[in-house]
Structures are given as C-alpha cells and as structure tokens.
Write an enzyme that holds these catalytic residues in place. Structure first.
Site, short mmCIF file in Angstrom:
data_model
loop_
_atom_site.label_atom_id
_atom_site.label_comp_id
_atom_site.label_asym_id
_atom_site.label_seq_id
_atom_site.Cartn_x
_atom_site.Cartn_y
_atom_site.Cartn_z
N HIS A 160 11.74 24.35 -11.95
CA HIS A 160 11.62 23.32 -12.87
C HIS A 160 13.12 22.62 -13.27
O HIS A 160 13.13 22.29 -14.30
CB HIS A 160 10.87 23.65 -14.14
CG HIS A 160 9.77 24.56 -13.67
ND1 HIS A 160 8.53 23.98 -13.71
CD2 HIS A 160 9.59 25.65 -13.90
CE1 HIS A 160 7.47 24.83 -13.51
NE2 HIS A 160 8.36 26.08 -13.53
N GLN A 242 -10.12 -1.42 25.11
CA GLN A 242 -9.01 -2.46 25.68
C GLN A 242 -7.92 -1.48 25.45
O GLN A 242 -6.92 -1.63 26.34
CB GLN A 242 -9.02 -3.83 25.19
CG GLN A 242 -8.34 -4.66 25.97
CD GLN A 242 -8.14 -6.12 25.78
OE1 GLN A 242 -7.55 -6.67 24.75
NE2 GLN A 242 -9.00 -6.83 26.48
N SER A 290 33.75 4.70 -5.44
CA SER A 290 33.42 3.75 -6.51
C SER A 290 34.43 2.62 -6.58
O SER A 290 35.71 3.02 -6.59
CB SER A 290 33.00 4.18 -7.84
OG SER A 290 33.10 3.02 -8.86
N SER A 335 -1.42 -6.16 16.93
CA SER A 335 -0.30 -6.52 17.66
C SER A 335 1.12 -6.61 17.00
O SER A 335 1.88 -5.92 17.14
CB SER A 335 -0.53 -7.64 18.50
OG SER A 335 0.76 -7.77 19.35
#
Length: 485
Positions: A160, A242, A290, A335
């Site tokens: 936790h 197909q 930074s 497609s």
C-alpha cells in the site's frame, strides 16, 4: 493558418514520432512501404513458382523476369495507379507488370487482394515478434544480473506504499523479471501459433484455384502447402473467409498490451524509488533534468516508458472491436484501422524495450540511503524479536508488550510531531527493564535477519526459471544500447 508557400519538405508534414523520434531502424523497416510492397512481389513470385511446378503454363522466362524485378518498385507509378484505380493491390499489380511484360499475364493468377495483403501482414507480425523476442530477453538478462548482484542487500518493503517487512533489492527486481518472463512466454506462444493465410481465394473456398487446376483438389491443397512453405510458415489456417480471422490480431496485440502493463509497473517502481533516492536510472554527464531547476534528476527514461506503455495498452481495443464487426466473409472497415494499430503496437513495444534495456544497464543503487530508511523503520519491526528475546531471558510476555507499546508510542511522537529520528532503540537501551537483552540488540536489529529467504529465492529463481528461458537468445544478447532522443 494554412501551409506556408513552398513548404513541401518533410518537416512541413506530420510524421509519427514513433518512427521519426523513437523506434529502431529494424522495426521501422519491417512496417515500411518498401518491405510491404517488396513482400507482395515475393508472394506473387511464390504463387507463380508453385503454380508452374503443379503444371500451369508458366515459363522459366516469366519466373526469372519476376525474380529480377522484386525490388525494382516504381513507387511514383504505383501511387499514380492507385489514384486512378482506387485500389492499392491492383495498382501494384499494374506496376509490377509494367517492369515484367512477359510475366504480366500470370501475376496474381487466381488470387484475391488478401492473398498479398493478409499474408504480408502475417509475415510482418511474425518478423516483428522475432525482433521483439531477443530485445525482451536482453532486458530480462540485464535485470537478472542486477538481481543477482543485489540479492542480499536488504531494503524496506512496501505494501500500500506504506513501510512493510524488509525484502532485498534483488528480490524486488525478481518481481519485475517474473512478469517479463511471462511476457516472453506469451510472445513465443503468439509467434509459434501464427499460421499463414495461404492460397484461399475470394471467400476462402479456393474456387478460383480449383478451376485453374480443372477440379483437382489435391493440386489445390499442394499449391497452398507449397506457398506456405516458401513464405517460411509450417502451417496455414485450414479455413478462412476472404481474410484470416481478426482474432489473430487480438491475440498478438493482447500479448503486446500485457507487455506494456509489465513495463509500466516496473518503470513506475523505478520512478518511486528515484523519489526516495534509493535507486536511479542512468543520468548522463550533460543531461539536463529541468530547464528551471538545475539540480533535478528527472527519471525521464522511465517516464517515457510509462507514457508509451499506456498507448500500447490502449491499442488492444482496436482489434477487439474490429474482430467483432467483421460481417460474414469480411468487410473493409478493418483495413484503415489495422494499418494504424498493428504498426503502432510493434513500434511502441520496440521503443519501450530498447529504453528499458538502457535503464536496466545503468541502474544506480544508493545503499547508504537504503540503510538509513531501514534504520528509521526497523526499530518498530523488531518489537516482536525483542519480546521473544525477553521471554527467553525470563521476562513476562504481557509486561514486555506493555513496556514496548509505551516506548514505541513516545518514539512515534518524536518522528511524527517533532520531525526527529526514531529513538525507540535508544529508549530500550536506557530502560533497565530490558537490561537482560541489551547486548543482543545489535544482532536483533541486523537487517539481514528480517529478509527471510529472499536471497535464496533470488538464486533459485534465476537458476531454475530465468537463465534457462534465455538460452535460445544467448547469441543475441549483444552489447549495451544507447538511448535515442
């Protein structure tokens, strides 16, 4: 705002950062147009070769002409043909036929568009998995070395995200490795389960090929087997519409999404540990953390992995929805979606694995920081050991429990209310009641006595499960990887 006049260069058009910024050259090539259309031509060659071997009137000269032009692709002509015909496969049939005039009549003989489209996709999926597997194995190998090195180093465990029983740095790493080993097994299974669509015709019945071979079923079956073999597959799907079933795409992307979840968890752990200053990812000499805060050492590699892993995990929704709406033998609304999600899944997986390899090759551990955090929490964890030692020395368990309760509450107040260090052990040393065990306190507080079988678990896990799983990839372990942008 519109496009500036004359702005036709590549930088004036959107480019996916998956390719332009992150992905490796090999994976980018696998999903490139050159590889795609070159594979189409090879499939047309395989079909013609197999049809010739089974007696259709195809000449050696036609086969040789096709072989000589496999990579001679006029992409400009193909684009113009597609614009005219509104059909990508027929555009490339015409383009191939243009440079193979003798073979033009037999290119794509008996086939449907999905003969090249779907079979190429299956080849690409297989090749993509074959590229990812050794990448994942390298990450596991690097983390296994790390786990072995720090198998005995105690560290504070968290449940936790609250202080819990001690573990070791190596044991925690094994939790990461175990997830990745599951991913390795899943990737291997997905690759090995892949089949070829093969030569199946417009609705999967092979009717056109049965007509070509004048009703000879055995020749149609042999044609399917020969082309499948030429494409490097051991089996083809026995039945298709197909297209091959779009559940295949679900299987592949679910495995990759699961890998994304593993990497996200690992890199989240590393980010949390970086905040605790216990473990850091590699940070280069000139790297800037930074623009405003020069002191910062942001875990940007792990953040990148988490960011991209989230994208990878979401991509599974595309094939799930596509498979669910494939009407009867096929519909074309798969497609455009598949052009995006399949490529992006593999490119993203490639990026996060190469970045995680870079991280795992340069993880920095700070044992003194780890030890200091242990010392802050261990006194409270050692209370049960102190009680047992006092009982062995002749004390009363209930009396000892009450003494410890009072002292620990006072120590906790110093930590929480005054911001001081945990002085519980100093209070125990100062209390005459605990004098029978004062000499034992150092041994009772040895962190290694609180890690259970963690070192033994690491050794057994690496020896019996991890190292054997890496044997097939031993020759592909390679050197260190450098981070891209």
């Amino acid at each position: 705002m519109g496009t500036p006049a004359g702005a036709e260069d590549a930088l004036s058009r959107y480019r996916s950062p998956l390719v332009s910024r992150y992905a490796g050259a090999e994976m980018a090539f696998i999903f490139s147009e050159r590889n795609k259309f070159g594979t189409w031509r090879r499939l047309w060659l395989f079909l013609a070769q197999a049809e010739k071997s089974l007696g259709l009137p195809i000449t050696d000269e036609q086969i040789q002409e096709m072989e000589a032009n496999l990579d001679n692709i006029d992409f400009k002509m193909a684009a113009e043909e597609e614009k005219r015909l509104r059909h990508d496969v027929m555009a490339h049939v015409h383009t191939f036929a243009h440079c193979c005039p003798k073979a033009a009549a037999i290119i794509h003989l008996g086939a449907t568009s999905c003969y090249v489209g779907d079979n190429t996709d299956l080849i690409v999926l297989r090749d993509g998995l074959n590229l990812l597997l050794p990448q994942l194995a390298r990450v596991i190998s690097r983390l296994a070395d790390f786990a072995e090195k720090y198998a005995d180093l105690p560290t504070l465990g968290f449940t936790h995200y609250q202080p819990a029983q001690l573990t070791t740095v190596g044991k925690r790493c094994c939790l990461w490795i175990q997830d990745l080993c599951m991913d390795l097994q899943n990737l291997e299974r997905a690759r090995d389960n892949l089949r070829f669509r093969g030569v199946k015709g417009t609705t999967g019945t092979q009717a056109s090929f049965l007509q070509l071979f004048e009703g000879d079923h055995s020749k149609v079956e042999e044609l399917d087997r020969l082309v499948t073999e030429k494409a490097g597959f051991k089996r083809s799907y026995m039945v298709t519409g197909q297209t091959y079933s779009r559940k295949v795409d679900i299987d592949i992307l679910s495995v990759l999404a699961s890998l994304g979840a593993s990497v996200h968890k690992i890199c989240t752990d590393i980010r949390l540990l970086a905040n605790l200053k216990e473990i850091e990812e590699p940070f280069e000499k000139d790297q800037i953390g930074s623009s405003a805060m020069p002191y910062k050492r942001n875990p940007m590699r792990s953040e990148r992995c988490c960011s991209l892993a989230r994208h990878l995990m979401t991509l599974i929704m595309d094939p799930l929805q596509t498979a669910s709406v494939q009407w009867f033998e096929r519909t074309l609304d798969d497609s455009a979606n598949r052009r995006v999600c399949l490529a992006e899944a593999f490119l993203t997986a490639d990026i996060i694995l190469s970045t995680l390899q870079n991280i795992s090759e340069g993880l920095v551990v700070y044992p003194k920081v780890i030890d200091r955090r242990i010392r802050q929490e261990l006194p409270f964890m050692a209370t049960e050991n102190i009680i047992m030692a006092m009982v062995k020395a002749g004390g009363n368990r209930q009396d000892c429990h009450e003494k410890i309760r009072v002292l620990s509450q006072k120590a906790a107040a110093v930590v929480k209310q005054e911001g001081g260090d945990n002085d519980f052990i100093a209070r125990v040393r100062a209390d005459p009641y605990f004098s029978p065990i004062h000499k034992q306190l150092d041994s009772l507080l040895d962190p290694s006595s609180f890690t259970g079988r963690a070192p033994q678990q690491v050794a057994k896990f690496l020896k019996e499960e991890v190292r054997p799983a890496l044997i097939p990839y031993k020759s592909k372990m390679g050197g260190k990887i450098e981070l891209t942008l």
